[in-house]
Design an enzyme around this catalytic site. Structure first.
Site, short mmCIF file in Angstrom:
data_model
loop_
_atom_site.label_atom_id
_atom_site.label_comp_id
_atom_site.label_asym_id
_atom_site.label_seq_id
_atom_site.Cartn_x
_atom_site.Cartn_y
_atom_site.Cartn_z
N GLU A 1 -1.61 -7.74 7.10
CA GLU A 1 -0.44 -6.88 7.96
C GLU A 1 -0.65 -7.48 9.70
O GLU A 1 -1.70 -8.19 9.68
CB GLU A 1 -0.03 -5.48 8.55
CG GLU A 1 0.87 -5.30 8.60
CD GLU A 1 2.76 -5.13 8.53
OE1 GLU A 1 2.55 -6.81 8.14
OE2 GLU A 1 2.72 -4.46 8.12
N HIS B 1 0.70 -1.04 -0.21
CA HIS B 1 0.16 -0.35 -0.06
C HIS B 1 0.84 1.73 0.32
O HIS B 1 1.91 0.80 0.01
CB HIS B 1 -1.17 -0.14 1.14
CG HIS B 1 0.06 0.19 2.74
ND1 HIS B 1 0.41 1.29 2.89
CD2 HIS B 1 0.05 -1.30 3.27
CE1 HIS B 1 0.89 0.68 4.05
NE2 HIS B 1 0.75 -0.18 4.51
#
Length: 207
Positions: free
Chosen positions: A87, A16
């Site tokens: 994550e 990202h």
């Protein structure tokens, strides 16, 4: 297992774009923060290098920063939410900087030690292996929108290394990496490209 010769598996791992916490080097696990304005621009620039690639699947972490990056890159396919792309769960270390954690634990390394009340290396290894097992029965180009430290773990497990080796695979924001198989040894997984930013891609063609 190797996929069909006509449409070999090729994984495009996209970390990202920039967030406020990434900019400040704060561990961002499950905190669902958005991209910065600069991060939005990074994603659009990255999209210029991906839009001519035919993807069979687009998978994204459920977290906002990954989904925003995916949307701004602007691929044609409708993305699928993949929970295993999320994550690392940093537990008590969420939002903290490594430099401050090491004031209390001088030798701390997330890839070796994990996080109190968060994920430990064994857990994240199982998660990465589970995802890889599903990906390896697919074929074609697959886009994966994920995160920095989980991305490093995915790379190490793709080529059969232990999770602690992920410390050698840092990922910048808005970067592209490619996992595939050696064309001369089709059963050997390789990392064909690692941690390439849109600035570098502006000087070369993404293959």
């Amino acid at each position: 297992m190797k996929t069909s010769i006509s449409t070999p598996l090729r994984l495009y791992l996209i970390r990202h774009s920039e967030t406020e916490w990434a900019l400040n080097h704060r561990h961002t696990g499950r905190t669902d923060i958005p991209l910065t304005a600069n991060g939005e621009s990074e994603a659009r620039e990255l999209g210029k290098h991906l839009q001519n690639i035919q993807f069979s699947h687009v998978l994204t972490s459920p977290l906002k920063r990954a989904q925003q990056t995916c949307a701004l890159v602007g691929l044609d396919q409708v993305p699928e939410i993949e929970p295993d792309l999320v994550e690392w769960d940093y537990g008590d270390y969420e939002g903290k900087q490594s430099v401050n954690i090491r004031k209390e634990r001088p030798d701390w390394n997330v890839f070796r030690d994990g996080c109190p009340h968060g994920e430990i290396p064994t857990q994240i290894s199982v998660r990465a292996d589970r995802l890889i097992a599903r990906l390896r029965i697919m074929d074609g180009n697959i886009a994966l929108f994920s995160h920095g430290q989980f991305g490093g773990v995915l790379a190490t497990r793709w080529i059969g290394l232990a999770v602690d080796e992920a410390q050698h695979f840092p990922l910048g924001t808005a970067s592209i990496s490619i996992f595939t198989f050696d064309p001369h040894h089709p059963d050997v997984p390789i990392i064909a490209l690692w941690n390439v930013s849109h600035e570098i891609l502006n000087c070369q063609k993404l293959v």
